[in-house]
Design a protein around this motif. Structure first.
Motif, PDB file in Angstrom:
ATOM      1  N   MET A 168      24.335  56.149 -51.524  1.00 30.06           N
ATOM      2  CA  MET A 168      24.142  54.710 -51.730  1.00 30.06           C
ATOM      3  C   MET A 168      24.467  53.854 -50.496  1.00 30.06           C
ATOM      4  O   MET A 168      24.755  52.663 -50.615  1.00 30.06           O
ATOM      5  CB  MET A 168      24.951  54.214 -52.931  1.00 30.06           C
ATOM      6  CG  MET A 168      24.578  54.859 -54.244  1.00 30.06           C
ATOM      7  SD  MET A 168      25.490  54.196 -55.656  1.00 30.06           S
ATOM      8  CE  MET A 168      27.166  54.725 -55.290  1.00 30.06           C
ATOM      9  N   LYS A 169      24.484  54.479 -49.322  1.00 34.82           N
ATOM     10  CA  LYS A 169      24.803  53.762 -48.085  1.00 34.82           C
ATOM     11  C   LYS A 169      26.128  53.002 -48.204  1.00 34.82           C
ATOM     12  O   LYS A 169      26.268  51.884 -47.685  1.00 34.82           O
ATOM     13  CB  LYS A 169      23.673  52.796 -47.727  1.00 34.82           C
ATOM     14  CG  LYS A 169      22.309  53.420 -47.572  1.00 34.82           C
ATOM     15  CD  LYS A 169      22.234  54.341 -46.378  1.00 34.82           C
ATOM     16  CE  LYS A 169      20.830  54.907 -46.186  1.00 34.82           C
ATOM     17  NZ  LYS A 169      20.744  55.874 -45.087  1.00 34.82           N
ATOM     18  N   LEU A 170      27.097  53.620 -48.893  1.00 33.17           N
ATOM     19  CA  LEU A 170      28.392  52.962 -49.062  1.00 33.17           C
ATOM     20  C   LEU A 170      29.068  52.679 -47.720  1.00 33.17           C
ATOM     21  O   LEU A 170      29.766  51.675 -47.566  1.00 33.17           O
ATOM     22  CB  LEU A 170      29.309  53.823 -49.927  1.00 33.17           C
ATOM     23  CG  LEU A 170      29.041  53.800 -51.439  1.00 33.17           C
ATOM     24  CD1 LEU A 170      29.928  54.817 -52.142  1.00 33.17           C
ATOM     25  CD2 LEU A 170      29.270  52.410 -52.007  1.00 33.17           C
ATOM     26  N   ARG A 171      28.851  53.567 -46.756  1.00 32.03           N
ATOM     27  CA  ARG A 171      29.443  53.330 -45.433  1.00 32.03           C
ATOM     28  C   ARG A 171      28.879  52.053 -44.824  1.00 32.03           C
ATOM     29  O   ARG A 171      29.628  51.240 -44.272  1.00 32.03           O
ATOM     30  CB  ARG A 171      29.169  54.530 -44.529  1.00 32.03           C
ATOM     31  CG  ARG A 171      29.621  54.326 -43.083  1.00 32.03           C
ATOM     32  CD  ARG A 171      29.448  55.592 -42.268  1.00 32.03           C
ATOM     33  NE  ARG A 171      29.673  55.374 -40.854  1.00 32.03           N
ATOM     34  CZ  ARG A 171      29.688  56.329 -39.935  1.00 32.03           C
ATOM     35  NH1 ARG A 171      29.480  57.593 -40.311  1.00 32.03           N
ATOM     36  NH2 ARG A 171      29.901  56.058 -38.658  1.00 32.03           N
ATOM     37  N   LEU A 172      27.559  51.860 -44.936  1.00 33.71           N
ATOM     38  CA  LEU A 172      26.935  50.648 -44.407  1.00 33.71           C
ATOM     39  C   LEU A 172      27.476  49.414 -45.123  1.00 33.71           C
ATOM     40  O   LEU A 172      27.730  48.378 -44.501  1.00 33.71           O
ATOM     41  CB  LEU A 172      25.413  50.735 -44.574  1.00 33.71           C
ATOM     42  CG  LEU A 172      24.602  49.522 -44.116  1.00 33.71           C
ATOM     43  CD1 LEU A 172      24.786  49.292 -42.627  1.00 33.71           C
ATOM     44  CD2 LEU A 172      23.124  49.724 -44.441  1.00 33.71           C
ATOM     45  N   SER A 173      27.649  49.517 -46.438  1.00 29.98           N
ATOM     46  CA  SER A 173      28.201  48.398 -47.202  1.00 29.98           C
ATOM     47  C   SER A 173      29.622  48.079 -46.753  1.00 29.98           C
ATOM     48  O   SER A 173      29.999  46.907 -46.612  1.00 29.98           O
ATOM     49  CB  SER A 173      28.189  48.739 -48.696  1.00 29.98           C
ATOM     50  OG  SER A 173      28.749  47.695 -49.460  1.00 29.98           O
ATOM     51  N   LEU A 174      30.429  49.113 -46.506  1.00 23.96           N
ATOM     52  CA  LEU A 174      31.799  48.915 -46.034  1.00 23.96           C
ATOM     53  C   LEU A 174      31.813  48.232 -44.669  1.00 23.96           C
ATOM     54  O   LEU A 174      32.565  47.268 -44.444  1.00 23.96           O
ATOM     55  CB  LEU A 174      32.516  50.270 -45.967  1.00 23.96           C
ATOM     56  CG  LEU A 174      33.874  50.313 -45.245  1.00 23.96           C
ATOM     57  CD1 LEU A 174      34.882  49.408 -45.937  1.00 23.96           C
ATOM     58  CD2 LEU A 174      34.391  51.748 -45.179  1.00 23.96           C
ATOM     59  N   VAL A 175      30.972  48.711 -43.764  1.00 25.64           N
ATOM     60  CA  VAL A 175      30.944  48.184 -42.400  1.00 25.64           C
ATOM     61  C   VAL A 175      30.529  46.717 -42.384  1.00 25.64           C
ATOM     62  O   VAL A 175      31.049  45.920 -41.595  1.00 25.64           O
ATOM     63  CB  VAL A 175      29.991  49.024 -41.521  1.00 25.64           C
ATOM     64  CG1 VAL A 175      29.764  48.360 -40.172  1.00 25.64           C
ATOM     65  CG2 VAL A 175      30.560  50.419 -41.322  1.00 25.64           C
ATOM     66  N   THR A 176      29.597  46.333 -43.256  1.00 29.86           N
ATOM     67  CA  THR A 176      29.070  44.959 -43.255  1.00 29.86           C
ATOM     68  C   THR A 176      29.789  44.056 -44.255  1.00 29.86           C
ATOM     69  O   THR A 176      29.394  42.906 -44.436  1.00 29.86           O
ATOM     70  CB  THR A 176      27.568  44.979 -43.586  1.00 29.86           C
ATOM     71  OG1 THR A 176      27.358  45.636 -44.847  1.00 29.86           O
ATOM     72  CG2 THR A 176      26.789  45.711 -42.509  1.00 29.86           C
ATOM     73  N   ILE A 213      33.831  49.994 -59.603  1.00 30.03           N
ATOM     74  CA  ILE A 213      32.856  51.045 -59.299  1.00 30.03           C
ATOM     75  C   ILE A 213      31.472  50.625 -59.773  1.00 30.03           C
ATOM     76  O   ILE A 213      30.469  50.800 -59.072  1.00 30.03           O
ATOM     77  CB  ILE A 213      33.280  52.379 -59.961  1.00 30.03           C
ATOM     78  CG1 ILE A 213      34.520  52.950 -59.262  1.00 30.03           C
ATOM     79  CG2 ILE A 213      32.134  53.391 -59.912  1.00 30.03           C
ATOM     80  CD1 ILE A 213      35.035  54.230 -59.870  1.00 30.03           C
ATOM     81  N   LYS A 214      31.414  50.052 -60.976  1.00 32.67           N
ATOM     82  CA  LYS A 214      30.140  49.588 -61.529  1.00 32.67           C
ATOM     83  C   LYS A 214      29.540  48.482 -60.675  1.00 32.67           C
ATOM     84  O   LYS A 214      28.337  48.487 -60.375  1.00 32.67           O
ATOM     85  CB  LYS A 214      30.355  49.092 -62.958  1.00 32.67           C
ATOM     86  CG  LYS A 214      29.078  48.641 -63.648  1.00 32.67           C
ATOM     87  CD  LYS A 214      29.364  48.194 -65.081  1.00 32.67           C
ATOM     88  CE  LYS A 214      28.079  47.721 -65.761  1.00 32.67           C
ATOM     89  NZ  LYS A 214      28.345  47.254 -67.154  1.00 32.67           N
ATOM     90  N   GLU A 215      30.359  47.533 -60.252  1.00 29.62           N
ATOM     91  CA  GLU A 215      29.892  46.417 -59.432  1.00 29.62           C
ATOM     92  C   GLU A 215      29.387  46.891 -58.072  1.00 29.62           C
ATOM     93  O   GLU A 215      28.333  46.466 -57.591  1.00 29.62           O
ATOM     94  CB  GLU A 215      31.032  45.406 -59.249  1.00 29.62           C
ATOM     95  CG  GLU A 215      30.623  44.128 -58.531  1.00 29.62           C
ATOM     96  CD  GLU A 215      31.793  43.178 -58.347  1.00 29.62           C
ATOM     97  OE1 GLU A 215      31.618  42.172 -57.640  1.00 29.62           O
ATOM     98  OE2 GLU A 215      32.888  43.465 -58.895  1.00 29.62           O
ATOM     99  N   LEU A 216      30.143  47.799 -57.457  1.00 29.84           N
ATOM    100  CA  LEU A 216      29.757  48.308 -56.141  1.00 29.84           C
ATOM    101  C   LEU A 216      28.504  49.172 -56.235  1.00 29.84           C
ATOM    102  O   LEU A 216      27.624  49.120 -55.356  1.00 29.84           O
ATOM    103  CB  LEU A 216      30.921  49.110 -55.547  1.00 29.84           C
ATOM    104  CG  LEU A 216      30.796  49.591 -54.101  1.00 29.84           C
ATOM    105  CD1 LEU A 216      30.443  48.439 -53.172  1.00 29.84           C
ATOM    106  CD2 LEU A 216      32.090  50.253 -53.654  1.00 29.84           C
ATOM    107  N   THR A 217      28.403  49.954 -57.291  1.00 27.96           N
ATOM    108  CA  THR A 217      27.218  50.786 -57.497  1.00 27.96           C
ATOM    109  C   THR A 217      25.975  49.927 -57.708  1.00 27.96           C
ATOM    110  O   THR A 217      24.900  50.214 -57.156  1.00 27.96           O
ATOM    111  CB  THR A 217      27.414  51.717 -58.711  1.00 27.96           C
ATOM    112  OG1 THR A 217      28.544  52.560 -58.475  1.00 27.96           O
ATOM    113  CG2 THR A 217      26.187  52.574 -58.945  1.00 27.96           C
TER     114      THR A 217
END
Length: 427
Positions: free
Chosen positions: A61-69, A204-208
């Protein structure tokens, strides 16, 4: 103690070097299997990667990209870490269901599950790398990848040489990745934040919900890359798949280099488009496309002139019989590498809606090409399908980009704004 940030130039240099070195080590794994094992082993390993990759891209889910931005810190690091672990466990369950559903024999099933299991420490390391990237310390990420890549090749080769058992070699790979996570990535990450894991379901639901569209895009892209492998395994068997993937990976390794080169170009393209300097935007894009074409023509020339020699040296003499396949796959690079920069140019315009539709088109073309060509021409047919899909990818991206540029007709930008913005991305 939080360490100071690196300059943009240094981060770019570390990222490019790390990407190239890690790509080489991943390629070396295939070479090790080809030289110390059998083409069937290469096929089994490739099948495991082909089955696990799309699922991993979906649950990633590109979680790393979401974290970075995540500049406003809408989610804490513990929420990203908890979501990543939760999603990776879901992916492992999916791998087991796939194995049961398709009825693979025990040895192949174990290889698929173990490759999927190895994704757990890799996925957690990826989130730690996102934390380091957010703090602009790409050197730590690169060092981690280099250590992981080199140690994996060494351990993998020793185990495979000693036992001739691919399952034990993959277990060795899993252990190396786990140790790197625990004794390097985790320790470095602790310098920037307390390592906590939150399984708070509402978060978790919100981030997903926020990131799952990126997961579906990753799923389609990965699926498109692996479609030829699925059909070769179905029509021709694992041995032919082994030969195909060993050569196909050379094309994909070039993609990794192109992806590294696009990173410093992306912000520059975005700023040029934002300040309405379409002349500068087009000029830079033409340079990038030209670079992609040169890469494609270069690898094609090498394959045509030195193909049989290279395949014998890199793999074994039996692979030299597939020089024609090698040349055909490198033709795809003429379209494949420029597409990397065309896609980046579209993203720089902030037009995202077209991306999933384009990916769906490429998947459709690849499936049709494999269904038609592989039964007729064998592995060469798979290469023809790759060429067709790569051409459609480049052509469709170009059409969409031209449409976007023609549709957007902003007034000329302010010169002062132009100067300020360009300074922000200069390095």
């Amino acid at each position: 103690m939080v360490l100071k940030k690196l300059s943009l130039k240094k981060n770019i240099a570390w990222t490019l070097a790390g990407s190239i070195i890690y790509s080489v080590t991943q390629w070396l794994l295939l070479i090790v299997i080809a030289k110390l094992g059998t083409p069937e082993m290469v096929g089994q390993y490739a099948l495991g990667l082909a089955i696990t990759a799309p699922v991993v891209m979906l649950t990633d889910m590109k979680l790393r990209l979401s974290l970075v931005t995540d500049a406003k810190t809408s989610f804490q690091f513990e929420h990203y870490l908890g979501t990543r672990i939760f999603s990776t466990i879901i992916s492992l369950i999916i791998f087991i269901l796939i194995v049961l559903l398709f009825g693979y024999e025990f040895h192949t099933s174990m290889i698929i599950i173990l490759i999927g299991l190895a994704k757990l420490p890799e996925a957690v390391s990826d989130i730690f790398h996102g934390l380091l990237q957010k703090h602009e310390r790409m050197d730590f990420c690169t060092i981690s990848n280099i250590i992981k890549g080199v140690l994996t090749v060494i351990v993998f080769a020793i185990i495979l040489y000693s036992t001739q058992d691919l399952i034990l070699a993959i277990i060795g790979q899993l252990l190396v990745w786990t140790l790197i996570l625990l004794f390097y990535d985790g320790r470095i990450a602790k310098q920037y934040t307390a390592i906590k894991i939150s399984f708070h379901l509402p978060k978790i639901k919100e981030l997903t919900k926020l990131t799952i569209p990126l997961g579906f895009m990753g799923l389609l892209t990965s699926f498109n890359t692996n479609i030829p492998s699925y059909f070769i395994e179905h029509f021709l068997g694992k041995e032919e798949l082994g030969y195909f993937v060993a050569l196909y990976y050379i094309l994909l390794a070039g993609n990794r280099v192109a992806n590294s080169l696009k990173q410093p170009a992306a912000p520059r393209l975005a700023v040029l488009y934002q300040i309405e300097d379409k002349s500068g935007y087009k000029k830079l894009l033409i340079i990038l496309i030209g670079l992609g074409l040169l890469m494609g023509l270069g690898v094609l020339f090498i394959a045509y002139v030195f193909g049989d020699i290279l395949l014998t040296l890199i793999y074994t003499p039996s692979y030299a019989a597939y020089t024609g396949l090698f040349i055909a796959l490198m033709i795809a690079g003429i379209f494949n590498y420029p597409s990397t920069f065309l896609s980046t140019a579209i993203i720089a315009t902030r037009h995202f809606k077209s991306q999933p539709y384009l990916a769906a088109l490429w998947v459709f073309v690849s499936v049709i090409g494999c269904i038609i060509f592989i039964p007729l021409f064998g592995v060469i047919g798979a290469a023809l399908a790759v060429i067709l899909s790569s051409f459609i990818e480049a052509f469709s991206l170009l059409i969409v980009l031209i449409s976007i540029v023609k549709k957007d007709k902003p007034e000329l930008g302010n010169k002062r704004k132009e100067s300020t913005l360009l300074e922000e991305v200069s390095y």
